[in-house]
Design a protein around this motif. Structure first.
Motif, PDB file in Angstrom:
ATOM      1  N   VAL A  63      43.634  49.472  43.671  1.00  0.00           N
ATOM      2  CA  VAL A  63      42.504  48.743  43.328  1.00  0.00           C
ATOM      3  C   VAL A  63      42.595  47.470  42.942  1.00  0.00           C
ATOM      4  O   VAL A  63      42.100  46.436  43.540  1.00  0.00           O
ATOM      5  N   ALA A  64      43.761  47.272  42.207  1.00  0.00           N
ATOM      6  CA  ALA A  64      44.095  46.034  41.552  1.00  0.00           C
ATOM      7  C   ALA A  64      44.831  45.082  42.831  1.00  0.00           C
ATOM      8  O   ALA A  64      44.483  44.131  42.776  1.00  0.00           O
ATOM      9  N   TRP A  65      45.399  45.586  43.635  1.00  0.00           N
ATOM     10  CA  TRP A  65      46.050  45.020  44.808  1.00  0.00           C
ATOM     11  C   TRP A  65      44.804  44.264  45.821  1.00  0.00           C
ATOM     12  O   TRP A  65      44.836  43.404  46.354  1.00  0.00           O
ATOM     13  N   TYR A  66      43.843  45.396  45.784  1.00  0.00           N
ATOM     14  CA  TYR A  66      42.709  44.991  46.649  1.00  0.00           C
ATOM     15  C   TYR A  66      42.015  43.838  46.042  1.00  0.00           C
ATOM     16  O   TYR A  66      41.343  42.954  46.754  1.00  0.00           O
ATOM     17  N   VAL A  91      38.499  42.974  36.784  1.00  0.00           N
ATOM     18  CA  VAL A  91      38.909  44.639  37.432  1.00  0.00           C
ATOM     19  C   VAL A  91      40.375  44.459  37.373  1.00  0.00           C
ATOM     20  O   VAL A  91      40.824  45.578  37.106  1.00  0.00           O
ATOM     21  N   ILE A  92      41.044  43.379  37.657  1.00  0.00           N
ATOM     22  CA  ILE A  92      42.604  43.569  37.529  1.00  0.00           C
ATOM     23  C   ILE A  92      43.101  43.969  36.224  1.00  0.00           C
ATOM     24  O   ILE A  92      43.745  44.665  36.326  1.00  0.00           O
ATOM     25  N   LYS A  93      42.449  43.118  35.416  1.00  0.00           N
ATOM     26  CA  LYS A  93      42.937  43.505  33.910  1.00  0.00           C
ATOM     27  C   LYS A  93      42.463  45.061  33.460  1.00  0.00           C
ATOM     28  O   LYS A  93      43.490  45.515  32.757  1.00  0.00           O
ATOM     29  N   ILE A 138      51.549  41.137  33.301  1.00  0.00           N
ATOM     30  CA  ILE A 138      50.476  41.217  34.402  1.00  0.00           C
ATOM     31  C   ILE A 138      49.215  40.662  33.666  1.00  0.00           C
ATOM     32  O   ILE A 138      48.337  39.850  33.887  1.00  0.00           O
ATOM     33  N   ALA A 139      48.813  41.610  32.642  1.00  0.00           N
ATOM     34  CA  ALA A 139      47.506  41.496  31.992  1.00  0.00           C
ATOM     35  C   ALA A 139      47.388  40.230  31.016  1.00  0.00           C
ATOM     36  O   ALA A 139      46.354  39.733  31.207  1.00  0.00           O
TER      37      ALA A 139
END
Length: 160
Positions: A63-66, A91-93, A138-139
């Motif tokens: 999901v994060a990669w998308y 969403v990535i966070k 990354i966060a």
């Protein structure tokens, strides 16, 4: 093709290849590991909680990669400072925190399992802690990217 479009296309290709690798691991490697474990130790289901955590991490990672792929598409279309890119970053966070949660669950399970079996779980636990560190970085990077986008969006007049 300008430099910005070329670099975002390169990053999209890298993201796509990483996504394919994660998908291949979920489809081929993890079930094979479970099958081999079931053959070697019938009736022992101690691997399954780790598989659940691994699949949870893989799904969340996908999901994060998308969302990262979508973010690069927004950047290509000169929409880097838009509500859509801000939503992708949010969403990535959230995905990073979910991955950290799954890693913590795996570490707790490994520690409890090692307590009962007498195994040494220091290696897998240290790898999990390194995964938490990498995911936390990354966060933090995503949070740094969110702030200028929020500032730009707050400074723009609202069109009602």
């Amino acid at each position: 093709m300008n430099v910005k479009r070329g670099s975002t296309t390169f990053l999209k290709v890298i993201i796509f290849l990483i996504g394919i690798a994660v998908l291949a691991a979920c489809i081929f490697l993890l079930p094979e590991a479970a099958r081999r474990d079931a053959i070697e130790r019938p009736g022992d289901y101690s691997l399954y909680p780790l598989l659940v955590c691994t699949y949870g991490i893989c799904i969340t990672f996908s999901v994060a990669w998308y969302q990262a792929f979508k973010l690069l598409t927004y950047i290509e279309k000169n929409n880097a400072f838009s509500e859509l890119s801000l939503q992708s970053l949010k969403v990535i966070k959230k995905c990073t925190f979910t991955v950290i949660l799954f890693i913590l669950l795996a570490i707790v399970y490994l520690r409890a399992h090692a307590q009962f079996t007498g195994d040494d779980a220091a290696g897998p636990i240290s790898l999990g802690l390194m995964g938490i560190l990498a995911t936390s970085i990354i966060a933090a990077i995503v949070d740094v990217f969110q702030k200028p986008i929020k500032n730009v969006m707050d400074s723009q007049p609202k069109n009602n």
